[in-house]
Motif scaffolding. Structure first.
Motif, PDB file in Angstrom:
ATOM      1  N   SER A  23       1.195  -1.125   0.296  1.00 22.54           N
ATOM      2  CA  SER A  23      -0.237   0.551   0.409  1.00 22.54           C
ATOM      3  C   SER A  23       0.974   1.258   0.587  1.00 22.54           C
ATOM      4  CB  SER A  23      -1.386   0.623   0.845  1.00 22.54           C
ATOM      5  OG  SER A  23      -1.833  -0.840   1.329  1.00 22.54           O
ATOM      6  N   GLN A  63      -9.410  -4.728  15.362  1.00 24.11           N
ATOM      7  CA  GLN A  63      -9.087  -4.799  13.486  1.00 24.11           C
ATOM      8  C   GLN A  63      -9.720  -3.516  13.231  1.00 24.11           C
ATOM      9  OE1 GLN A  63      -6.736  -7.395  13.354  1.00 24.11           O
ATOM     10  NE2 GLN A  63      -6.224  -6.092  10.891  1.00 24.11           N
ATOM     11  N   ARG A  64     -10.503  -3.235  13.360  1.00 17.56           N
ATOM     12  CA  ARG A  64     -11.661  -2.395  12.559  1.00 17.56           C
ATOM     13  C   ARG A  64     -10.645  -1.174  12.596  1.00 17.56           C
ATOM     14  NH1 ARG A  64     -16.262  -1.534   9.745  1.00 17.56           N
ATOM     15  NH2 ARG A  64     -16.948  -3.689  11.029  1.00 17.56           N
ATOM     16  N   GLU A  67      -7.579  -0.782  10.757  1.00 14.27           N
ATOM     17  CA  GLU A  67      -7.794  -1.287   9.316  1.00 14.27           C
ATOM     18  C   GLU A  67      -7.829   0.169   8.953  1.00 14.27           C
ATOM     19  OE1 GLU A  67      -6.755  -3.317   7.349  1.00 14.27           O
ATOM     20  OE2 GLU A  67      -6.231  -4.903   8.637  1.00 14.27           O
ATOM     21  N   GLU A  68      -8.846   0.544   9.861  1.00 12.42           N
ATOM     22  CA  GLU A  68      -8.947   2.371   9.607  1.00 12.42           C
ATOM     23  C   GLU A  68      -7.845   3.382   9.617  1.00 12.42           C
ATOM     24  OE1 GLU A  68     -11.547   3.875   9.005  1.00 12.42           O
ATOM     25  OE2 GLU A  68     -13.680   2.766   9.302  1.00 12.42           O
ATOM     26  N   TYR A  70      -5.224   2.456   8.563  1.00 17.10           N
ATOM     27  CA  TYR A  70      -4.234   2.267   7.642  1.00 17.10           C
ATOM     28  C   TYR A  70      -5.289   3.098   6.240  1.00 17.10           C
ATOM     29  CZ  TYR A  70      -1.284  -0.880   9.261  1.00 17.10           C
ATOM     30  OH  TYR A  70      -0.722  -2.164   9.772  1.00 17.10           O
ATOM     31  N   TRP A  71      -6.472   2.942   6.103  1.00 17.94           N
ATOM     32  CA  TRP A  71      -7.148   2.961   5.183  1.00 17.94           C
ATOM     33  C   TRP A  71      -7.326   4.757   5.234  1.00 17.94           C
ATOM     34  CZ3 TRP A  71      -9.343   1.168   1.040  1.00 17.94           C
ATOM     35  CH2 TRP A  71      -9.597   1.562   0.159  1.00 17.94           C
ATOM     36  N   ARG A  74      -4.705   5.734   2.692  1.00 19.57           N
ATOM     37  CA  ARG A  74      -4.232   4.766   1.855  1.00 19.57           C
ATOM     38  C   ARG A  74      -4.505   6.143   0.349  1.00 19.57           C
ATOM     39  NH1 ARG A  74      -5.082  -0.781  -0.404  1.00 19.57           N
ATOM     40  NH2 ARG A  74      -4.864  -0.904  -2.850  1.00 19.57           N
ATOM     41  N   LEU A  87     -14.105   2.591   4.711  1.00 18.43           N
ATOM     42  CA  LEU A  87     -13.800   1.381   4.853  1.00 18.43           C
ATOM     43  C   LEU A  87     -14.595   0.291   4.862  1.00 18.43           C
ATOM     44  CD1 LEU A  87     -11.438  -0.342   5.607  1.00 18.43           C
ATOM     45  CD2 LEU A  87     -11.818  -0.279   8.242  1.00 18.43           C
ATOM     46  N   MET A  91     -13.673  -3.284   2.931  1.00 14.46           N
ATOM     47  CA  MET A  91     -13.293  -4.307   3.921  1.00 14.46           C
ATOM     48  C   MET A  91     -15.039  -4.468   4.878  1.00 14.46           C
ATOM     49  SD  MET A  91     -10.133  -4.906   6.590  1.00 14.46           S
ATOM     50  CE  MET A  91      -9.177  -4.505   5.305  1.00 14.46           C
ATOM     51  N   LEU A  96     -13.407  -8.630   8.277  1.00 13.89           N
ATOM     52  CA  LEU A  96     -12.356  -8.541   9.650  1.00 13.89           C
ATOM     53  C   LEU A  96     -12.396  -9.190  10.792  1.00 13.89           C
ATOM     54  CD1 LEU A  96     -13.961  -4.479  10.562  1.00 13.89           C
ATOM     55  CD2 LEU A  96     -11.549  -5.723   9.571  1.00 13.89           C
ATOM     56  N   LYS A  99      -9.619 -11.896   9.218  1.00 18.79           N
ATOM     57  CA  LYS A  99      -8.842 -11.949   9.432  1.00 18.79           C
ATOM     58  C   LYS A  99      -8.560 -11.884  11.145  1.00 18.79           C
ATOM     59  CE  LYS A  99      -7.234  -7.906   6.432  1.00 18.79           C
ATOM     60  NZ  LYS A  99      -6.756  -7.246   6.464  1.00 18.79           N
TER      61      LYS A  99
END
Length: 286
Positions: A23, A63-64, A67-68, A70-71, A74, A87, A91, A96, A99
């Motif tokens: 990414s 995990q959310r 990912e938030e 990272y997103w 992005r 997100l 995803m 989630l 994962k």
């Protein structure tokens, strides 16, 4: 002047096909020192080891959060006419949950199959490794903050998935309980297929590649002289490294010119890496 080596390889065991996606993050590459933050987290982690285990719902929620972050960083392609989606659109919750279930299953496998449960000390060491090797310290700080700077949560929801994946890959790759029979079959096939022509008759995947040394050209793929042969350009240092490794696979890595030590038309002994059993032969030098 270009040096060329054409190699043929038979992968007698193709265990895993790995595709790495990178990414793009809109952050500078400069890496500030995260040692003070990690030191405080490690001290706090000692008192957190006795905490109640996280529930599955807790882990999915954290995990959310990860990912938030990272997103959010992005980069959305400029050529895309549509706006960057939320997100949840890319995803969903089911992904989630998958994962989380995946890294918990891998953690359990380490204990069940190899009697190597992940320990708190290993998680702390992994946190330090992540901090010292990250190329995006700003993103990492945001993840720490999003997880409440809680060392227990960071260890369980950030460090554990990475550590479980690495340990499982290392242990599985060299465990003869899983690969012993395949290794014996590979050895048997090499004993009965000792020529270049015979390599195509094995049960493995046969490939050919042409190595091209060209200091004046960029490294990467190039057009080969023969159809269906991959051509790979290398600069001088890459060429030397690859040829020395190739000589080592033939057991002929000695002082002097490694290329001159490699014979053509001869199969190497069976080789092993984390994903394959394989043999290699040099078809032509020139």
């Amino acid at each position: 002047m270009k040096d060329r080596v054409r190699t043929a390889s038979a992968a007698l065991l193709f265990l895993v096909c790995v595709v790495t996606l990178t990414s793009a993050f809109n952050l500078p590459n400069r890496s500030p020192d995260l040692s003070p933050r990690l030191a405080s987290l490690s001290r706090a982690a000692k008192s957190a080891q006795q905490r109640t285990r996280l529930t599955l719902a807790d882990r999915v929620a954290y995990q959310r959060v990860i990912e938030e972050v990272y997103w959010r960083h992005r980069i959305w392609p400029k050529e895309r006419p549509d706006p960057k989606p939320a997100l949840d659109e890319v995803m969903p919750s089911a992904q989630l949950e998958k994962k989380v279930a995946d890294y918990l299953r891998k953690s359990q496998a380490l204990e069940n199959y190899w009697q190597r449960p992940i320990t708190p000390d290993q998680l702390q060491a992994e946190m330090r490794r992540i901090a010292s090797h990250t190329k995006q310290p700003g993103v990492l700080r945001e993840i720490f903050a999003a997880l409440g700077n809680d060392p227990f949560v960071i260890a369980e929801c950030l460090a554990r998935p990475i550590l479980a994946e690495r340990l499982l890959t290392e242990l599985y790759a060299h465990d003869q309980r899983f690969h012993g029979e395949l290794k014996r079959r590979a050895e048997a096939e090499l004993r009965t297929h000792r020529s270049l022509k015979d390599m195509k008759q094995t049960s493995g995947m046969y490939t050919e590649a042409e190595w091209i040394k060209s200091d004046s050209a960029e490294t990467g793929s190039a057009s080969a002289d023969t159809k269906n042969i991959e051509a790979v350009k290398m600069n001088g240092s890459e060429w030397q490294e690859r040829v020395e490794k190739l000589a080592g696979e033939f057991g002929s890595a000695k002082e002097g010119d490694p290329l001159g030590q490699i014979k053509t038309g001869v199969l190497s002994p069976l080789q092993e890496d984390e994903g394959h059993y394989y043999a290699v032969a040099v078809m032509k030098k020139g």
